[in-house]
Design a protein around this motif. Structure first.
Motif, PDB file in Angstrom:
ATOM      1  N   UNK A 157       0.813  -1.217   0.000  1.00 10.55           N
ATOM      2  CA  UNK A 157       0.000   0.000   0.000  1.00 10.55           C
ATOM      3  C   UNK A 157       0.844   1.265   0.000  1.00 10.55           C
ATOM      4  N   UNK A 158       2.163   1.109  -0.039  1.00  9.18           N
ATOM      5  CA  UNK A 158       3.060   2.272  -0.085  1.00  9.18           C
ATOM      6  C   UNK A 158       4.367   1.867  -0.746  1.00  9.18           C
ATOM      7  N   UNK A 159       4.976   2.826  -1.453  1.00  4.89           N
ATOM      8  CA  UNK A 159       6.275   2.618  -2.086  1.00  4.89           C
ATOM      9  C   UNK A 159       7.207   3.713  -1.589  1.00  4.89           C
ATOM     10  N   UNK A 160       8.265   3.313  -0.898  1.00  7.28           N
ATOM     11  CA  UNK A 160       9.242   4.244  -0.339  1.00  7.28           C
ATOM     12  C   UNK A 160      10.599   3.977  -0.985  1.00  7.28           C
ATOM     13  N   UNK A 161      11.263   5.055  -1.408  1.00  9.48           N
ATOM     14  CA  UNK A 161      12.580   4.944  -2.032  1.00  9.48           C
ATOM     15  C   UNK A 161      13.521   5.981  -1.419  1.00  9.48           C
ATOM     16  N   UNK A 162      14.778   5.604  -1.263  1.00 15.29           N
ATOM     17  CA  UNK A 162      15.787   6.521  -0.747  1.00 15.29           C
ATOM     18  C   UNK A 162      16.851   6.771  -1.806  1.00 15.29           C
ATOM     19  N   UNK A 163      17.505   7.918  -1.691  1.00 15.81           N
ATOM     20  CA  UNK A 163      18.550   8.310  -2.640  1.00 15.81           C
ATOM     21  C   UNK A 163      19.896   8.240  -1.922  1.00 15.81           C
ATOM     22  N   UNK A 164      20.741   7.310  -2.352  1.00 14.29           N
ATOM     23  CA  UNK A 164      22.028   7.060  -1.699  1.00 14.29           C
ATOM     24  C   UNK A 164      23.160   7.624  -2.561  1.00 14.29           C
ATOM     25  N   UNK A 165      24.070   8.350  -1.932  1.00 15.50           N
ATOM     26  CA  UNK A 165      25.242   8.876  -2.627  1.00 15.50           C
ATOM     27  C   UNK A 165      26.260   7.760  -2.830  1.00 15.50           C
ATOM     28  N   UNK A 166      26.874   7.713  -4.029  1.00 17.64           N
ATOM     29  CA  UNK A 166      27.871   6.681  -4.347  1.00 17.64           C
ATOM     30  C   UNK A 166      29.259   7.298  -4.475  1.00 17.64           C
TER      31      UNK A 166
ATOM     32  N   UNK B  55      14.715  10.802   1.001  1.00 15.70           N
ATOM     33  CA  UNK B  55      13.792   9.668   0.888  1.00 15.70           C
ATOM     34  C   UNK B  55      12.462  10.183   0.364  1.00 15.70           C
ATOM     35  N   UNK B  56      11.852   9.428  -0.562  1.00 19.43           N
ATOM     36  CA  UNK B  56      10.585   9.915  -1.111  1.00 19.43           C
ATOM     37  C   UNK B  56       9.566   8.780  -1.241  1.00 19.43           C
ATOM     38  N   UNK B  57       8.316   9.185  -1.309  1.00 23.51           N
ATOM     39  CA  UNK B  57       7.197   8.256  -1.465  1.00 23.51           C
ATOM     40  C   UNK B  57       6.545   8.506  -2.814  1.00 23.51           C
ATOM     41  N   UNK B  58       6.174   7.418  -3.502  1.00 22.75           N
ATOM     42  CA  UNK B  58       5.482   7.546  -4.784  1.00 22.75           C
ATOM     43  C   UNK B  58       4.196   6.708  -4.758  1.00 22.75           C
ATOM     44  N   UNK B  59       3.327   6.993  -5.721  1.00 21.56           N
ATOM     45  CA  UNK B  59       2.174   6.116  -5.913  1.00 21.56           C
ATOM     46  C   UNK B  59       2.412   5.226  -7.128  1.00 21.56           C
ATOM     47  N   UNK B  60       1.422   4.428  -7.483  1.00 18.64           N
ATOM     48  CA  UNK B  60       1.604   3.479  -8.597  1.00 18.64           C
ATOM     49  C   UNK B  60       1.774   4.175  -9.939  1.00 18.64           C
TER      50      UNK B  60
ATOM     51  N   UNK C 123      13.902  20.825  -1.696  1.00 18.22           N
ATOM     52  CA  UNK C 123      13.685  21.735  -2.828  1.00 18.22           C
ATOM     53  C   UNK C 123      14.965  21.954  -3.641  1.00 18.22           C
ATOM     54  N   UNK C 124      16.016  21.194  -3.341  1.00 19.05           N
ATOM     55  CA  UNK C 124      17.276  21.360  -4.069  1.00 19.05           C
ATOM     56  C   UNK C 124      17.095  20.961  -5.531  1.00 19.05           C
ATOM     57  N   UNK C 125      17.390  21.859  -6.465  1.00 22.96           N
ATOM     58  CA  UNK C 125      17.195  21.563  -7.902  1.00 22.96           C
ATOM     59  C   UNK C 125      17.919  20.299  -8.357  1.00 22.96           C
ATOM     60  N   UNK C 126      19.148  20.071  -7.872  1.00 26.50           N
ATOM     61  CA  UNK C 126      19.912  18.900  -8.329  1.00 26.50           C
ATOM     62  C   UNK C 126      19.226  17.601  -7.915  1.00 26.50           C
ATOM     63  N   UNK C 127      18.646  17.573  -6.706  1.00 32.65           N
ATOM     64  CA  UNK C 127      17.965  16.363  -6.236  1.00 32.65           C
ATOM     65  C   UNK C 127      16.640  16.192  -6.969  1.00 32.65           C
ATOM     66  N   UNK C 128      15.933  17.275  -7.176  1.00 33.70           N
ATOM     67  CA  UNK C 128      14.670  17.206  -7.920  1.00 33.70           C
ATOM     68  C   UNK C 128      14.910  16.716  -9.348  1.00 33.70           C
ATOM     69  N   UNK C 129      16.040  17.127  -9.938  1.00 33.49           N
ATOM     70  CA  UNK C 129      16.377  16.670 -11.298  1.00 33.49           C
ATOM     71  C   UNK C 129      16.649  15.165 -11.308  1.00 33.49           C
ATOM     72  N   UNK C 130      17.325  14.661 -10.273  1.00 35.13           N
ATOM     73  CA  UNK C 130      17.593  13.223 -10.186  1.00 35.13           C
ATOM     74  C   UNK C 130      16.284  12.443 -10.130  1.00 35.13           C
ATOM     75  N   UNK C 131      15.351  12.931  -9.318  1.00 27.30           N
ATOM     76  CA  UNK C 131      14.057  12.258  -9.184  1.00 27.30           C
ATOM     77  C   UNK C 131      13.288  12.313 -10.502  1.00 27.30           C
ATOM     78  N   UNK C 132      13.348  13.440 -11.191  1.00 30.51           N
ATOM     79  CA  UNK C 132      12.661  13.571 -12.485  1.00 30.51           C
ATOM     80  C   UNK C 132      13.254  12.586 -13.508  1.00 30.51           C
ATOM     81  N   UNK C 133      14.582  12.482 -13.496  1.00 32.14           N
ATOM     82  CA  UNK C 133      15.240  11.553 -14.422  1.00 32.14           C
ATOM     83  C   UNK C 133      14.847  10.116 -14.094  1.00 32.14           C
ATOM     84  N   UNK C 134      14.838   9.788 -12.802  1.00 26.72           N
ATOM     85  CA  UNK C 134      14.412   8.448 -12.383  1.00 26.72           C
ATOM     86  C   UNK C 134      12.986   8.175 -12.857  1.00 26.72           C
ATOM     87  N   UNK C 135      12.093   9.141 -12.673  1.00 24.92           N
ATOM     88  CA  UNK C 135      10.685   8.960 -13.032  1.00 24.92           C
ATOM     89  C   UNK C 135      10.529   8.740 -14.546  1.00 24.92           C
TER      90      UNK C 135
END
Length: 291
Positions: free
Chosen positions: A228-237, A251-256, A272-284
């Motif tokens: 009923x929930x999808x949780x994902x975290x962003x780990x630095x490599x 860490x962020x939550x998404x729906x289906x 609200x960091x643009x670089x992190x938001x861009x990573x999430x957009x690319x992932x999506x």
């Protein structure tokens, strides 16, 4: 004079002694501390102080620091003058010493309580004994969850967060969570040169992130298991592709439909960091292409 006699006289504030050196040998604490225990009617705390000092969990200077704090309570509790300080002393000191018993430093505990009284008393009518009791409960729950000895301000909020997480902690579902996280990662994990996006792989990791973020992330455990929930975290490599962070910074939550419901970082802050938001957009975008 036996220790029992000393404690009895201190509780009645009738302790009289001439040989401070001999009394220190019997009690194991300097005469100025014994005098202050007597003045404040805190003889009942003597055995706890002896034990904590013997076990090197508290120092003589830290004990003096606690007494100075107790003497300053009226000044700190600006909105509510404490009419019955004698009644407050034993309860407050007992709460502080319990926090020390859980492994927290006495000076840090006292400083946290003082800050709470000074900075949050303008928001609500603060009762000092309630403040120390909430902190004691927080230290107990965090210790049982094997979390870092880290104190947070705004004890009422922290207590609320920890209580909800602790209720989840008491009913472990280790294997179920591992399987649920693996299923999420089979579908949604994503790696770039600098970042890995994936669901925390164990209950322990989920709890550690929630504690570091100061939020109720662990309460999502059952929803993750029950799909009923999808949780994902962003780990630095690092340059070799290994995860650097013990705790992922985001860490962020998404729906289906891959919509972002919330994106959080430390102190439960929105990201609200643009670089992190861009990573999430690319992932999506990548996930949408995969279907």
């Amino acid at each position: 004079m036996s220790i029992k006699d000393v404690i009895g006289m201190m509780e009645n504030r009738t302790l009289i002694f001439e040989d401070a050196r001999k009394l220190k040998q019997v009690i194991g604490l300097p005469s100025d501390i014994i005098s202050r225990l007597d003045e404040m009617g805190l003889g009942c705390m003597l055995s706890d102080l002896q034990r904590l000092k013997r076990d090197e969990m508290i120092t003589v200077d830290e004990i003096r620091y606690m007494f100075d704090f107790l003497s300053s309570l009226n000044t700190l509790s600006r909105k509510k003058k404490l009419r019955d300080l004698d009644g407050y002393y034993p309860r407050i000191m007992k709460d502080i010493l319990e926090c020390v018993d859980y492994g927290y430093k006495a000076r840090a505990v006292v400083n946290a309580i003082a800050k709470e009284l000074m900075f949050y008393s303008n928001l609500t009518n603060v009762d000092t004994s309630t403040v120390t009791r909430e902190l004691r409960d927080c230290c107990l729950m965090a210790t049982k969850m094997n979390q870092e000895k880290k104190l947070c301000q705004n004890f009422s909020e922290w207590h609320s967060v920890l209580s909800r997480n602790f209720n989840v902690f008491q009913k472990p579902r280790h294997e179920e969570f591992i399987n649920a996280a693996a299923n999420i990662n089979n579908r949604y994990s994503y790696r770039t040169d600098d970042y890995l996006i994936q669901c925390p792989t164990t209950e322990r990791e989920l709890f550690d992130i929630g504690f570091a973020y100061h939020n109720c992330l662990p309460t999502y455990r059952d929803r993750i298991i029950d799909k009923n929930a999808i949780i994902l975290s962003i780990y630095k490599l690092d340059e070799q592709g290994n995860v650097i962070d013990t705790i992922p910074a985001y860490t962020f939550e998404i729906n289906r439909d891959l919509d972002i419901i919330q994106l959080k970082t430390f102190f439960d802050a929105d990201v609200s960091e643009p670089s992190i938001l861009d990573i999430v957009k690319t992932w999506r975008a990548t996930m949408k292409k995969k279907g």
